[in-house]
Write an enzyme that holds these catalytic residues in place. Sequence first.
Site, PDB file in Angstrom:
ATOM      1  N   SER A 176       9.104   6.452  12.122  1.00 53.83           N
ATOM      2  CA  SER A 176       8.501   7.402  11.167  1.00 53.83           C
ATOM      3  C   SER A 176       8.052   8.633  11.940  1.00 53.83           C
ATOM      4  O   SER A 176       7.729   8.529  13.139  1.00 53.83           O
ATOM      5  CB  SER A 176       7.282   6.738  10.518  1.00 53.83           C
ATOM      6  OG  SER A 176       6.507   7.704   9.833  1.00 53.83           O
ATOM      7  N   TYR A 212      -0.640   1.851  10.318  1.00 47.32           N
ATOM      8  CA  TYR A 212       0.798   2.080  10.095  1.00 47.32           C
ATOM      9  C   TYR A 212       1.330   3.026  11.175  1.00 47.32           C
ATOM     10  O   TYR A 212       2.349   2.743  11.816  1.00 47.32           O
ATOM     11  CB  TYR A 212       1.013   2.683   8.699  1.00 47.32           C
ATOM     12  CG  TYR A 212       2.437   3.125   8.418  1.00 47.32           C
ATOM     13  CD1 TYR A 212       3.386   2.231   7.952  1.00 47.32           C
ATOM     14  CD2 TYR A 212       2.821   4.456   8.618  1.00 47.32           C
ATOM     15  CE1 TYR A 212       4.696   2.640   7.695  1.00 47.32           C
ATOM     16  CE2 TYR A 212       4.119   4.874   8.362  1.00 47.32           C
ATOM     17  CZ  TYR A 212       5.055   3.964   7.901  1.00 47.32           C
ATOM     18  OH  TYR A 212       6.345   4.372   7.659  1.00 47.32           O
TER      19      TYR A 212
HETATM   20  N1  LIG Z   1       9.546   6.595   2.569  1.00 47.26           N
HETATM   21  C1  LIG Z   1       8.939   7.253   3.534  1.00 47.26           C
HETATM   22  O1  LIG Z   1       8.278   8.282   3.295  1.00 47.26           O
HETATM   23  C2  LIG Z   1       9.089   6.790   4.960  1.00 47.26           C
HETATM   24  C3  LIG Z   1       8.744   7.696   5.975  1.00 47.26           C
HETATM   25  C4  LIG Z   1       8.860   7.283   7.294  1.00 47.26           C
HETATM   26  C5  LIG Z   1       9.311   6.013   7.589  1.00 47.26           C
HETATM   27  N2  LIG Z   1       9.630   5.156   6.590  1.00 47.26           N
HETATM   28  C6  LIG Z   1      10.092   3.816   6.957  1.00 47.26           C
HETATM   29  O2  LIG Z   1      11.334   3.562   6.370  1.00 47.26           O
HETATM   30  C7  LIG Z   1      11.491   2.158   6.164  1.00 47.26           C
HETATM   31  C8  LIG Z   1      11.915   1.912   4.725  1.00 47.26           C
HETATM   32  O3  LIG Z   1      10.851   2.273   3.881  1.00 47.26           O
HETATM   33  P1  LIG Z   1      11.058   2.795   2.388  1.00 47.26           P
HETATM   34  O4  LIG Z   1      10.384   4.089   2.304  1.00 47.26           O
HETATM   35  O5  LIG Z   1      12.469   2.677   1.992  1.00 47.26           O
HETATM   36  O6  LIG Z   1      10.100   1.762   1.613  1.00 47.26           O
HETATM   37  P2  LIG Z   1      10.386   0.647   0.510  1.00 47.26           P
HETATM   38  O7  LIG Z   1      11.225   1.191  -0.578  1.00 47.26           O
HETATM   39  O8  LIG Z   1       9.051   0.110   0.167  1.00 47.26           O
HETATM   40  O9  LIG Z   1      11.231  -0.442   1.313  1.00 47.26           O
HETATM   41  C9  LIG Z   1      10.632  -1.346   2.207  1.00 47.26           C
HETATM   42  C10 LIG Z   1      11.574  -2.504   2.453  1.00 47.26           C
HETATM   43  O10 LIG Z   1      10.963  -3.401   3.375  1.00 47.26           O
HETATM   44  C11 LIG Z   1      11.121  -4.734   2.894  1.00 47.26           C
HETATM   45  N3  LIG Z   1      10.033  -5.585   3.349  1.00 47.26           N
HETATM   46  C12 LIG Z   1       8.697  -5.344   3.253  1.00 47.26           C
HETATM   47  N4  LIG Z   1       8.018  -6.404   3.712  1.00 47.26           N
HETATM   48  C13 LIG Z   1       8.926  -7.341   4.107  1.00 47.26           C
HETATM   49  C14 LIG Z   1       8.843  -8.647   4.641  1.00 47.26           C
HETATM   50  N5  LIG Z   1       7.662  -9.231   4.887  1.00 47.26           N
HETATM   51  N6  LIG Z   1       9.990  -9.299   4.918  1.00 47.26           N
HETATM   52  C15 LIG Z   1      11.185  -8.743   4.683  1.00 47.26           C
HETATM   53  N7  LIG Z   1      11.334  -7.505   4.161  1.00 47.26           N
HETATM   54  C16 LIG Z   1      10.217  -6.813   3.869  1.00 47.26           C
HETATM   55  C17 LIG Z   1      11.123  -4.578   1.368  1.00 47.26           C
HETATM   56  O11 LIG Z   1      11.852  -5.627   0.761  1.00 47.26           O
HETATM   57  P3  LIG Z   1      11.237  -6.894  -0.005  1.00 47.26           P
HETATM   58  O12 LIG Z   1       9.967  -6.443  -0.667  1.00 47.26           O
HETATM   59  O13 LIG Z   1      12.316  -7.308  -0.956  1.00 47.26           O
HETATM   60  O14 LIG Z   1      11.032  -7.872   1.071  1.00 47.26           O
HETATM   61  C18 LIG Z   1      11.896  -3.280   1.199  1.00 47.26           C
HETATM   62  O15 LIG Z   1      13.283  -3.536   1.173  1.00 47.26           O
HETATM   63  C19 LIG Z   1      10.140   1.514   6.516  1.00 47.26           C
HETATM   64  O16 LIG Z   1      10.194   0.975   7.798  1.00 47.26           O
HETATM   65  C20 LIG Z   1       9.188   2.705   6.462  1.00 47.26           C
HETATM   66  O17 LIG Z   1       8.072   2.504   7.286  1.00 47.26           O
HETATM   67  C21 LIG Z   1       9.532   5.521   5.277  1.00 47.26           C
END
Ligand SMILES: NC(=O)c1ccc[n+]([C@@H]2O[C@H](COP(=O)([O-])OP(=O)(O)OC[C@H]3O[C@@H](n4cnc5c(N)ncnc54)[C@H](OP(=O)(O)O)[C@@H]3O)[C@@H](O)[C@H]2O)c1
Length: 260
Positions: free
Chosen positions: A145, A158
């Site tokens: 991130s 985080y």
């Molecule tokens: N969106 C942003 O602004 C942003 C910015 C910087 C970095 N990121 C990073 O990008 C990545 C994806 O995030 P996103 O924004 O796409 O969020 P998201 O839509 O909430 O996706 C998160 C994913 O993580 C999985 N997950 C969460 N807890 C888990 C567990 N205990 N075991 C297995 N899977 C788990 C969830 O699947 P299930 O609930 O089905 O398990 C879901 O598929 C993350 O690492 C996040 O930190 C996001």
Amino acid sequence: MTSIKDSKCVLVTGATSGIGRALAQCIARLPSKPCVIAVGRRQERLDELAKEGLETVQLDVEASYDALKKFADEIILKYPNLDSIIFCAGVQHEFNFKGEVDLSNVVSEININYTSVVALISLFLPHLLSLGAQGRKCSIIPVTSGLAIVPAPWVLNYSASKAALHSFSVSLRAQLKNTNVHVMEVIPPLVESELHDAYGTTEKLSRFWMPLEEYTTKTMEGLENGDVYITTGNIQGVFEKFEKGKDELAEQFQKRREEW
Ligand SMILES: NC(=O)c1ccc[n+]([C@@H]2O[C@H](COP(=O)([O-])OP(=O)(O)OC[C@H]3O[C@@H](n4cnc5c(N)ncnc54)[C@H](OP(=O)(O)O)[C@@H]3O)[C@@H](O)[C@H]2O)c1
């Protein structure tokens, strides 16, 4: 470096929503038709992806080390061509340390965002190194991130978990320098997803975030180019300012250690 276009089999954690799901779907549609293994907890979302032709495996990454080992062993047995892993599973909790803090959420956030990734990398690495020794290019791609570089105080744990994963990735890249296993890193800015739903900030953030489709297109370009760092939007400037030259220094440290 390794282009995702050369991958034969790609495993994506966090593939049931947001960035992970979008990347898994795009990779599955590449003309090279790699096998894509989508991993997450929500079975109904995995079932939807299975209908699109993706392989799916249910896993809670907070499981015990033995359960993670069983998962890795079964994946390697069933998919011996697995050559690339994108670690996208993640959660985000808000904390105010002036008030009461739920330490179980602190620990869980570190486990999901950092410890489980390190554990899975250690479990898959012997397989990837063995493929690499046979001349296959392999890749390990943690999703960190922009907050790994400059923290956001309200999501301080985080930010720290992502900074830890970023630091680990820089070191692992230096350790694996002369192998065919390449460590890349996806560093997203604020992107449209379900990540922020838990704290009621989604509506406000949606005024600033990058739409998921735009983000996915740009990230796929980086993955196809084989860029070591896939930075997008305002993160490109932040990366240039604070991170430039770090890999070279880490490599020098590692080289010195090997000469001791
Ligand atoms: N969106 C942003 O602004 C942003 C910015 C910087 C970095 N990121 C990073 O990008 C990545 C994806 O995030 P996103 O924004 O796409 O969020 P998201 O839509 O909430 O996706 C998160 C994913 O993580 C999985 N997950 C969460 N807890 C888990 C567990 N205990 N075991 C297995 N899977 C788990 C969830 O699947 P299930 O609930 O089905 O398990 C879901 O598929 C993350 O690492 C996040 O930190 C996001």
